[in-house]
Design a protein around this motif. Structure first.
Motif, PDB file in Angstrom:
ATOM      1  N   ASP A  13      -3.057  -0.184   0.252  1.00  0.00           N
ATOM      2  CA  ASP A  13      -2.904   1.270   0.337  1.00  0.00           C
ATOM      3  C   ASP A  13      -4.274   1.924   0.268  1.00  0.00           C
ATOM      4  N   SER A  45      -5.896   5.996  -0.204  1.00  0.00           N
ATOM      5  CA  SER A  45      -5.619   7.422  -0.406  1.00  0.00           C
ATOM      6  C   SER A  45      -6.934   8.171  -0.513  1.00  0.00           C
ATOM      7  N   CYS A  48      -1.917   9.421   1.487  1.00  0.00           N
ATOM      8  CA  CYS A  48      -1.867   8.013   1.099  1.00  0.00           C
ATOM      9  C   CYS A  48      -1.182   7.231   2.223  1.00  0.00           C
ATOM     10  N   TYR A  49      -1.890   6.236   2.747  1.00  0.00           N
ATOM     11  CA  TYR A  49      -1.379   5.408   3.832  1.00  0.00           C
ATOM     12  C   TYR A  49      -1.251   3.961   3.364  1.00  0.00           C
ATOM     13  N   ARG A  50      -0.262   3.277   3.908  1.00  0.00           N
ATOM     14  CA  ARG A  50      -0.113   1.832   3.675  1.00  0.00           C
ATOM     15  C   ARG A  50      -0.472   1.102   4.962  1.00  0.00           C
TER      16      ARG A  50
END
Length: 638
Positions: free
Chosen positions: A555, A557, A601-603
């Motif tokens: 992740d 962010s 926030c990216y995964r």
């Protein structure tokens, strides 16, 4: 284990496997070097060790003691020697050691083995059923409870290229020992031999400086760094055995009986103007274009263009990449944030400036220009011929005169790489090879229906569905979605129909040859083309050279300012990860009420079927991404 010139066996106990291997290779040129961790006195305590050692030496092999398989590069007796195969049977740390210690043993062994592994060599490791953690284990253990052999090998840039049962019947004299540090054997029933080979190194993304002629003007520009590996790959050249070329040949041959296609060979540039796109907007979304800022633009006369024709040719897929000289295409090293900045810009208004340029999102605008010029030439020739040619030229006269009226049932085709600025998804391609086919037919001939029948016959066996829609057809397949379109429109006299077929050759190649990932098509590994050297027919499944690659999830962010352009984020992800990120998912956002800032926030899922991808390497890519985001997009990493 196939015979080879030099075999190194490590971690031997009573040397029974090495002795059996010497018997198996008797009469061949294979030389066996057998090693164990114990000193000679301890090794000879194993039952049968003395006679096995004698068998090895009598066959011309070598026996070495006190060799640590995790420090092979430090062994004086192995200095200067390289082996075609390095073999480790049923490794174990001893006693009741857990999976973490055995994973560490595997990782250190792999890192050590590549120091003595010859070019093109293999590392063989035999494990009890379930230990490896791959789908080949039956039943398969939960991954966290396995030895994670693929992930451990990836730490040494090795990929799992084959896996097969341990053939105990070929080594009947083999008696495995060492279970929990005892003179007791492991359970070899359903044991598996894992064969690892070297992976190619990753190639960092870099800017490419290109010069070509666009609408009579010689221009210079830079290809965005994240696209650098999609340029000058020459997949569609006449002697290519690349699966994309095989897919194109299959389609053209299948259409040839009733709908022959004449492929155009005209040179067309990668660059397209906004004016050209606006003149031909068949479903092309300008928001998906890679907009380009020119570095330099010079007016070029027709004479100059003709003189530079050979130089311009080098800028197409039809020529060898080695033809591109330093003054035409320059590899720019990354030095600081400014040079890292992508040449693509989304800060332009294509509607407001028809002079803006983009990387071609489709071949259609340029094909229309080529066909218009061809029609003008045919018309000019046709008027001359129709005035009194002899009877032997009758066929030419009829075709030319027919074309004078703008009518021809002949299909023209063109193919090449096109570019789409789209978010990262499993089947979303920033570049792919488009096959574009176009022709004009009498309305009563129902060309769309004829094309539907032919394409369904060719592609339905491979999972492609054709759906009728207003104005044509959609070609779809699971799980990738859209793979092509057929568009129909009336020409000015209303008695004829213009038909355009656009096909994604990359996705069709994936379907025809059962590739697990479209990114394999862009691999530089020679094993890809070797698989297709014999021109296998469609339906022949591809045999991956990297089995069961592990995915890794991280992740990220960060805080952004009041504006945020997600496409730029995806471009930086592609660049920083060397294309190993296959999925990006937004999982959370938060807007600060007072600071005019938004947190995203990216995964990210890192996964590669082309290179060894370890947790360590994926983490390095992720850290590099954080640095690039900070320097290029001015975000604040949380």
């Amino acid at each position: 284990m196939s015979p080879s010139r030099a075999v190194l066996l490590v971690g031997e106990g009573n040397f029974s496997f090495s002795a059996s291997a010497c018997r198996l290779y008797s009469g061949s040129e294979t030389i066996v070097t057998a090693t164990c961790l114990q000193n000679q006195e301890e090794a000879l305590r194993h039952e049968g060790a003395a006679s096995n050692i004698q068998t090895i030496r009598d066959s011309g092999g070598t026996v070495l003691f006190e060799v640590d398989c995790t420090k092979l590069g430090e062994c004086a007796s192995l200095q200067g020697r390289l082996f075609d195969s390095v073999v480790f049977n049923f490794p174990h740390c001893g006693r009741k050691s857990g999976v973490k210690k055995n994973r560490e043993l595997l990782k250190n062994f792999f890192l050590s083995s590549i120091q003595v592994l010859a070019e093109g060599g293999e590392v063989h490791i035999s494990l009890c059923n379930g230990q490896g953690g791959t789908p080949a284990d039956q039943p398969k253990r939960e991954w966290h409870n396995s030895w994670q052999v693929v992930a451990m090998a990836a730490e040494a840039d090795l990929i799992l290229s084959a896996i097969h049962p341990f053939e105990s019947d070929k080594h009947q004299s083999y008696k495995c020992t060492g279970y929990r540090s005892q003179d007791k054997g492991f359970h070899v029933e359903k044991a598996l031999v894992h064969v690892f080979t070297r992976s190619l190194p990753y190639t960092p993304a870099h800017l490419l400086k290109v010069e070509e002629v666009v609408e009579g003007e010689k221009v210079q520009y830079e290809i965005p760094a994240e696209l650098s590996d999609y340029i000058f790959r020459r997949f569609l050249c006449s002697d290519s055995v690349h699966p994309v070329k095989l897919a194109q040949d299959f389609l053209l041959e299948g259409l040839a009986e009733k709908l022959p296609v004449s492929m155009l060979t005209d040179t067309i540039p990668f660059l397209l103007t906004a004016k050209q796109l606006q003149a031909c907007c068949y479903g092309i979304d300008s928001a998906q274009c890679y907009w380009i800022h020119l570095l330099q633009k010079d007016s070029t006369s027709d004479t100059d263009i003709c003189a530079d024709k050979e130089n311009d040719q080098r800028l197409t897929e039809s020529l060898l990449p080695t033809c591109v000289t330093a003054n035409k295409v320059e590899r720019v090293r990354i030095k600081g944030a400014e040079s890292l900045r992508s040449a693509c810009s989304l800060d332009v208004d294509p509607e407001g400036d028809s002079g803006m340029h983009m990387l071609r999102p489709s071949l259609l605008p340029q094909m229309e220009e080529v066909l218009t010029k061809k029609e003008e030439m045919i018309n000019a020739d046709g008027h001359g011929e129709c005035e009194g040619s002899d009877e032997s030229e009758g066929n030419k006269k009829d075709e030319a005169c027919g074309s004078c009226n703008g009518v021809s049932s002949l299909l023209y085709g063109i193919s090449g790489v096109v570019f789409r600025n789209i978010p990262i998804r499993t089947w979303a391609m920033p570049a792919f090879h488009e096959l574009l086919i176009r022709g004009v037919f009498p309305s009563e001939s129902e060309p769309v229906k004829l094309l539907e029948e032919k394409l369904e016959m060719l592609l339905a066996p491979y999972g492609v569905s054709l759906v009728t829609e207003q104005g044509g057809l959609r070609l779809t397949a699971q799980p990738m979605g859209l793979v092509g379109k057929v568009l129909a429109s009336n020409v000015s006299d209303n008695n004829h129909v213009r038909v355009t077929v656009s096909l994604n050759l990359d996705l069709l190649a994936v379907l025809l040859f059962s590739l697990p990932d479209w990114r394999l098509l862009w691999s530089h590994d020679r094993r890809l083309l070797k698989e297709f050297a014999s021109h296998p027919p469609p339906g022949t499944p591809f045999r991956p050279f990297s089995l069961y690659p592990e995915p890794f999830s991280f992740d990220i962010s960060f805080w952004t300012g009041p504006t945020w352009e997600e496409k730029k984020f995806h471009a930086v992800v592609r660049e920083a990860s060397c294309g190993t990120v296959e999925q990006v998912k937004l999982i959370d956002t938060f807007s600060h009420p007072d600071l005019s800032q938004t947190s995203y926030c990216y995964r990210l899922i890192y996964h590669s079927h082309t290179h060894a991808l370890s947790h360590t390497r994926a983490l390095q890519f992720h850290k590099h991404l954080e640095n690039l985001l900070s320097s290029l997009l001015q975000v604040t990493i949380r």
